[in-house]
Design an enzyme around this catalytic site. Structure first.
Site, PDB file in Angstrom:
ATOM      1  N   LYS A   1      -1.762  -2.618   7.380  1.00 55.98           N
ATOM      2  CA  LYS A   1      -3.110  -2.256   7.804  1.00 55.98           C
ATOM      3  C   LYS A   1      -3.488  -3.073   9.029  1.00 55.98           C
ATOM      4  O   LYS A   1      -3.305  -4.291   9.063  1.00 55.98           O
ATOM      5  CB  LYS A   1      -4.098  -2.516   6.659  1.00 55.98           C
TER       6      LYS A   1
ATOM      7  N   TYR B   1      -9.249 -10.479  -6.743  1.00 50.47           N
ATOM      8  CA  TYR B   1      -8.225 -10.520  -7.784  1.00 50.47           C
ATOM      9  C   TYR B   1      -8.519 -11.573  -8.836  1.00 50.47           C
ATOM     10  O   TYR B   1      -8.012 -11.492  -9.956  1.00 50.47           O
ATOM     11  CB  TYR B   1      -6.851 -10.710  -7.141  1.00 50.47           C
TER      12      TYR B   1
ATOM     13  N   ARG C   1      -1.208  -1.700  -6.572  1.00 51.98           N
ATOM     14  CA  ARG C   1      -1.387  -2.825  -5.645  1.00 51.98           C
ATOM     15  C   ARG C   1      -2.345  -3.852  -6.234  1.00 51.98           C
ATOM     16  O   ARG C   1      -2.120  -5.056  -6.105  1.00 51.98           O
ATOM     17  CB  ARG C   1      -1.914  -2.296  -4.310  1.00 51.98           C
TER      18      ARG C   1
ATOM     19  N   HIS D   1      -3.481   2.866  -5.773  1.00 53.25           N
ATOM     20  CA  HIS D   1      -3.996   1.540  -5.444  1.00 53.25           C
ATOM     21  C   HIS D   1      -4.125   0.653  -6.673  1.00 53.25           C
ATOM     22  O   HIS D   1      -4.182  -0.579  -6.548  1.00 53.25           O
ATOM     23  CB  HIS D   1      -5.347   1.665  -4.733  1.00 53.25           C
TER      24      HIS D   1
ATOM     25  N   ARG E   1       0.861  -1.185   0.000  1.00 52.45           N
ATOM     26  CA  ARG E   1       0.000   0.000   0.000  1.00 52.45           C
ATOM     27  C   ARG E   1       0.894   1.230   0.000  1.00 52.45           C
ATOM     28  O   ARG E   1       2.044   1.197   0.467  1.00 52.45           O
ATOM     29  CB  ARG E   1      -0.896   0.015   1.237  1.00 52.45           C
TER      30      ARG E   1
ATOM     31  N   HIS F   1      -3.881  -9.452   3.746  1.00 53.72           N
ATOM     32  CA  HIS F   1      -5.329  -9.434   3.981  1.00 53.72           C
ATOM     33  C   HIS F   1      -5.665 -10.281   5.204  1.00 53.72           C
ATOM     34  O   HIS F   1      -5.230 -11.431   5.312  1.00 53.72           O
ATOM     35  CB  HIS F   1      -6.088  -9.983   2.770  1.00 53.72           C
TER      36      HIS F   1
END
Length: 344
Positions: A217, A327, A295, A292, A192, A318
């Protein structure tokens, strides 16, 4: 009159300070309260990301500008007496007209407006905790939903365009070397933009060919293997960086100009700025703008190579593997292959 910043951890004083800040439109103290509450009471606490603080701060500033416009003698909506209807009206204006901090702003997308609502909820949670109000007026307000699927809103940058972008930065000037390495961290390793900003030199392990993301994150740490091309780009930048970083600066990426910022940590907004400039120079379609998309490109490439969403989740950090399923939808090459069979 200048008033010292309150100590929000003092139960005897926090209500008085919070009421005063809201009654006097003291934006700085309200943001100070929000930050304190996020850090000590929020779900992520001290692991709350810098980007969350920034986004929530922008949302709170916009709300205050709407409820109590600058220069007005008083509020049209007292901050401590706001209702759900007031919050709904604010959201409607964000979606129809744009933000209230400057003229000529574009209407917000539903996803951005929903993020603004999250920021406002966080402010009023802090005010309830401080004892300034009894009820959060934003708590039950429904967040706007975008009917466009997420993979269509922010698609992965097309791989041929990624190659064009890297070729655009193929020179050996300091800025080209730096930006090429930063872009590869997003496009090859799936970082990110906030994670790129937070990287220190010590987070790059050239021997193991790993990038260590120490505060992803949700405060999660992960190790991401590097491609040979990414390794080469970082080696080139580290060689150039020595001449530009100020003594003692640990940041991997530093500013190359600016009187105060030169040689110090390169911020995410600066990365977004140079990316947008390159996209415009290359004439990329509007749907591919933003950091983004890089990414998302990395996530799509990971899925194409493995077909394993669990591996994609681990590489991208994630928490929920279902997040990585997007994806598979972004893998347009497989969709094109399926459609091409219809021509046969």
């Amino acid at each position: 009159m200048l008033v010292p910043t309150p100590a929000w951890d003092d139960p005897a004083k926090r209500r008085v300070w919070a009421v005063r800040a809201a009654s006097e439109r003291d934006v700085d103290d309200l943001l100070n309260l929000l930050a304190y509450h996020l850090t000590t009471k929020g779900r992520q606490r001290s692991r709350t990301s810098i980007s969350t603080y920034r986004l929530y701060g922008l949302a709170v500033r916009d709300w205050i500008a709407w409820a109590w416009p600058p220069g007005a003698e008083g509020p049209r909506v007292p901050l401590l007496k706001a209702t759900e209807d007031d919050v709904d009206r604010w959201l409607a204006e964000l979606l129809d007209q744009g933000g209230h901090l400057s003229e000529g702003s574009k209407p917000l997308t539903p996803s951005t407006a929903a993020a603004y609502l999250a920021g406002l909820r966080a402010l009023y949670r802090a005010l309830v905790w401080a004892g300034a109000i009894d009820r959060n007026p934003a708590l039950e307000v429904r967040a706007p939903r975008d009917p466009t699927p997420r993979n269509e809103r922010r698609p992965a940058l097309a791989y041929p365009l990624y190659i064009r972008l890297l070729e655009h930065l193929s020179g050996d000037g300091a800025q080209e070397v730096r930006d090429r390495a930063a872009i590869r961290l997003m496009g090859d390793a799936g970082l990110r933009v906030a994670e790129v900003e937070a990287l220190d030199v010590g987070d790059v392990d050239l021997g193991e060919q790993l990038v260590i993301v120490r505060a992803g994150k949700g405060g999660k740490r992960r190790s991401v293997p590097m491609t040979r091309a990414l390794t080469a780009a970082l080696v080139a930048w580290l060689g150039v960086r020595r001449a530009h970083a100020v003594p003692g600066e640990e940041a991997l990426f530093v500013n190359l100009g600016g009187r105060k910022a030169k040689g110090r940590r390169l911020r995410a907004y600066s990365i977004r700025r140079f990316l947008d400039r390159y996209y415009r120079e290359l004439g990329f379609p509007e749907r591919y703008r933003g950091a983004h998309t890089l990414r998302h490109l990395a996530g799509t490439r990971f899925y194409q190579a493995s077909g394993d969403i669990h591996a994609v989740a681990a590489l991208l950090g994630h928490a929920d593997v279902s997040t990585s399923a997007i994806y598979a939808k972004m893998d347009r090459s497989r969709l094109r292959e399926l459609v091409s069979r219809l021509d046969g």
